[in-house]
Design a protein around this motif. Structure first.
Motif, mmCIF file in Angstrom:
data_model
loop_
_atom_site.group_PDB
_atom_site.id
_atom_site.type_symbol
_atom_site.label_atom_id
_atom_site.label_comp_id
_atom_site.label_asym_id
_atom_site.label_seq_id
_atom_site.Cartn_x
_atom_site.Cartn_y
_atom_site.Cartn_z
ATOM 1 N N SER A 11 0.806 -1.458 0.158
ATOM 2 C CA SER A 11 -0.419 0.287 -0.122
ATOM 3 C C SER A 11 0.709 1.100 0.326
ATOM 4 C CB SER A 11 -0.612 -0.274 1.190
ATOM 5 O OG SER A 11 -0.983 1.464 1.628
ATOM 6 N N GLY A 12 0.341 2.281 -0.474
ATOM 7 C CA GLY A 12 1.320 3.559 -0.424
ATOM 8 C C GLY A 12 2.608 3.346 -0.931
ATOM 9 N N ALA A 13 3.378 4.023 -0.581
ATOM 10 C CA ALA A 13 4.538 3.964 -0.535
ATOM 11 C C ALA A 13 5.623 3.415 0.105
ATOM 12 C CB ALA A 13 5.273 5.445 -0.855
ATOM 13 N N VAL A 14 5.265 2.537 0.756
ATOM 14 C CA VAL A 14 5.836 1.821 1.111
ATOM 15 C C VAL A 14 5.545 0.268 0.513
ATOM 16 C CG1 VAL A 14 5.854 0.385 4.041
ATOM 17 C CG2 VAL A 14 4.553 3.113 3.322
ATOM 18 N N SER A 15 7.183 -0.794 1.131
ATOM 19 C CA SER A 15 7.112 -2.390 0.642
ATOM 20 C C SER A 15 6.356 -3.320 1.604
ATOM 21 C CB SER A 15 9.070 -2.139 0.486
ATOM 22 O OG SER A 15 8.314 -3.515 0.056
ATOM 23 N N GLY A 16 5.864 -3.959 0.658
ATOM 24 C CA GLY A 16 4.714 -5.367 1.604
ATOM 25 C C GLY A 16 6.214 -6.899 0.806
ATOM 26 N N THR A 17 7.327 -6.347 0.567
ATOM 27 C CA THR A 17 8.337 -7.724 0.228
ATOM 28 C C THR A 17 9.091 -8.082 0.846
ATOM 29 O OG1 THR A 17 9.749 -6.182 -1.292
ATOM 30 C CG2 THR A 17 7.775 -7.433 -2.336
ATOM 31 N N ALA A 18 8.796 -7.731 2.730
ATOM 32 C CA ALA A 18 9.578 -8.212 3.893
ATOM 33 C C ALA A 18 10.883 -9.278 4.194
ATOM 34 C CB ALA A 18 9.748 -7.303 4.279
ATOM 35 N N LEU A 30 6.924 -14.522 -6.890
ATOM 36 C CA LEU A 30 5.840 -12.605 -7.928
ATOM 37 C C LEU A 30 5.904 -11.673 -8.750
ATOM 38 C CD1 LEU A 30 3.565 -12.425 -4.367
ATOM 39 C CD2 LEU A 30 2.694 -14.501 -6.076
ATOM 40 N N PRO A 31 5.594 -10.849 -9.211
ATOM 41 C CA PRO A 31 6.545 -10.220 -10.037
ATOM 42 C C PRO A 31 6.582 -9.379 -8.772
ATOM 43 C CG PRO A 31 3.935 -10.429 -10.342
ATOM 44 C CD PRO A 31 4.350 -11.671 -9.807
ATOM 45 N N VAL A 32 7.415 -8.360 -9.224
ATOM 46 C CA VAL A 32 7.002 -7.453 -8.490
ATOM 47 C C VAL A 32 6.578 -6.179 -8.122
ATOM 48 C CG1 VAL A 32 9.146 -5.899 -7.723
ATOM 49 C CG2 VAL A 32 9.985 -7.270 -8.110
ATOM 50 N N SER A 33 5.881 -6.158 -7.479
ATOM 51 C CA SER A 33 4.305 -4.833 -7.197
ATOM 52 C C SER A 33 5.162 -3.395 -7.537
ATOM 53 C CB SER A 33 3.960 -5.255 -5.769
ATOM 54 O OG SER A 33 4.670 -4.076 -5.351
ATOM 55 N N GLN A 34 3.603 -2.618 -8.440
ATOM 56 C CA GLN A 34 4.141 -1.194 -8.143
ATOM 57 C C GLN A 34 5.319 -0.498 -7.531
ATOM 58 O OE1 GLN A 34 0.939 0.991 -9.667
ATOM 59 N NE2 GLN A 34 2.242 2.587 -10.488
ATOM 60 N N THR A 35 4.124 -1.030 -6.230
ATOM 61 C CA THR A 35 4.795 0.217 -4.850
ATOM 62 C C THR A 35 6.345 -0.787 -4.503
ATOM 63 O OG1 THR A 35 2.906 -0.148 -4.355
ATOM 64 C CG2 THR A 35 3.959 0.034 -2.489
ATOM 65 N N ALA A 36 6.305 -2.074 -4.809
ATOM 66 C CA ALA A 36 7.395 -2.606 -4.368
ATOM 67 C C ALA A 36 9.213 -1.591 -5.634
ATOM 68 C CB ALA A 36 8.291 -4.268 -4.325
ATOM 69 N N GLN A 37 8.425 -1.772 -6.452
ATOM 70 C CA GLN A 37 9.480 -0.998 -7.657
ATOM 71 C C GLN A 37 9.698 0.431 -7.536
ATOM 72 O OE1 GLN A 37 7.930 -1.362 -11.796
ATOM 73 N NE2 GLN A 37 7.502 -3.688 -11.759
ATOM 74 N N LEU A 38 8.668 1.503 -6.720
ATOM 75 C CA LEU A 38 8.688 2.143 -5.945
ATOM 76 C C LEU A 38 9.615 2.874 -5.086
ATOM 77 C CD1 LEU A 38 5.375 3.690 -6.669
ATOM 78 C CD2 LEU A 38 7.101 4.546 -8.028
ATOM 79 N N VAL A 39 9.677 1.904 -4.152
ATOM 80 C CA VAL A 39 10.367 1.484 -2.332
ATOM 81 C C VAL A 39 11.881 1.330 -3.355
ATOM 82 C CG1 VAL A 39 10.886 0.447 -1.053
ATOM 83 C CG2 VAL A 39 8.502 1.035 -1.490
ATOM 84 N N ARG A 40 11.866 0.680 -4.096
ATOM 85 C CA ARG A 40 13.590 0.114 -4.482
ATOM 86 C C ARG A 40 13.729 1.314 -5.364
ATOM 87 N NH1 ARG A 40 12.730 -6.400 -5.186
ATOM 88 N NH2 ARG A 40 11.860 -7.107 -3.912
ATOM 89 N N ALA A 41 12.838 1.459 -6.429
ATOM 90 C CA ALA A 41 13.973 2.469 -7.039
ATOM 91 C C ALA A 41 14.692 4.278 -5.571
ATOM 92 C CB ALA A 41 12.334 4.080 -8.105
ATOM 93 N N ASP A 42 13.286 4.378 -4.130
ATOM 94 C CA ASP A 42 13.744 4.993 -3.655
ATOM 95 C C ASP A 42 15.064 4.785 -3.022
ATOM 96 O OD1 ASP A 42 13.205 7.446 -2.388
ATOM 97 O OD2 ASP A 42 12.454 5.608 -0.310
ATOM 98 N N ALA A 43 15.456 4.001 -2.720
ATOM 99 C CA ALA A 43 16.258 2.952 -2.339
ATOM 100 C C ALA A 43 17.500 3.761 -3.124
ATOM 101 C CB ALA A 43 16.397 1.338 -1.627
ATOM 102 N N ARG A 44 17.342 2.615 -3.953
ATOM 103 C CA ARG A 44 19.154 3.631 -4.748
ATOM 104 C C ARG A 44 19.149 4.941 -5.139
ATOM 105 N NH1 ARG A 44 15.876 -0.387 -8.292
ATOM 106 N NH2 ARG A 44 14.935 1.318 -9.357
ATOM 107 N N SER A 45 18.065 5.098 -5.165
ATOM 108 C CA SER A 45 18.019 7.238 -5.791
ATOM 109 C C SER A 45 19.345 7.583 -4.131
ATOM 110 C CB SER A 45 16.747 7.221 -5.322
ATOM 111 O OG SER A 45 16.769 8.916 -5.343
ATOM 112 N N VAL A 46 18.274 7.356 -2.923
ATOM 113 C CA VAL A 46 18.690 7.457 -1.758
ATOM 114 C C VAL A 46 20.401 7.108 -0.757
ATOM 115 C CG1 VAL A 46 16.762 9.067 -1.292
ATOM 116 C CG2 VAL A 46 17.433 6.708 -0.161
#
Length: 179
Positions: A11-18, A30-46
């Motif tokens: 949900s939201g900008a928080v991942s659930g693939t923990a 499972l395919p990586v969800s849109q949220t998980a992709q966003l969170v992983r991109a955030d991690a790479r970015s910062v």
């Protein structure tokens, strides 16, 4: 042969693939969800250091984890998994000794609504920031061991062989109402 299935909710900008570790036999298919992709991109970015810092995206974050145990798992083994999960409230620490987890609550599924997807046990972990949650979750999002919780990582390896299904749903607390 018993087939493992995993449910991962986000949900939201928080991942659930923990919670998935291929080395313990509980593989993620499972395919990586849109949220998980966003969170992983955030991690790479910062970067991992900032992404897991205690002041990264402050505010209460709830990490809801639900398990379905394999049929052959005994009640004593289930109790041990829960005991070890709840112990993470004390064991999960940053390298400087500061606690990562604000609280952990646990209990069995008792709803009669028939939408539990076979999940049997729930845990609600509370954090003071997304950075604390990110440090706690660690892999697969954060892979540098300097920036994730070794106690939680060890728990995932311990618990994986007992589990048939896991669901994780993280959310920032945006609305809080008390009558």
């Amino acid at each position: 042969m018993l087939k493992c299935s995993v449910v991962i909710l986000c949900s939201g900008a928080v991942s659930g693939t923990a919670f998935i570790h291929p080395e313990n036999g509980f593989a993620q298919n499972l395919p990586v969800s849109q949220t998980a992709q966003l969170v992983r991109a955030d991690a790479r970015s910062v970067g991992d250091a900032r992404f897991t810092a205690p002041d990264y995206k402050p505010g209460i974050v709830r990490h809801l984890v639900m398990f379905r145990f394999k049929p052959q798992v005994t009640q004593a083994e289930r109790d041990d998994v829960t005991k070890r999960f709840v112990a993470l409230a004390q064991l999960s620490r940053r390298p400087d000794g500061r606690a990562v987890v604000a609280s952990i609550e646990a209990g069995p599924q008792i709803s009669g609504e028939n939408v539990d997807f076979g999940l049997e046990q729930g845990y609600l972990v509370t954090f003071h920031s997304q950075g604390d949650r990110n440090f706690y979750v660690g892999r697969p999002i954060v892979t540098d061991s300097r920036y994730f919780d070794p106690a939680h990582d060890a728990f995932k390896s311990f618990a994986g062989p007992y589990l048939e299904r896991v669901a994780v749903f993280d959310f920032p607390v945006e609305v809080h109402f008390q009558p």
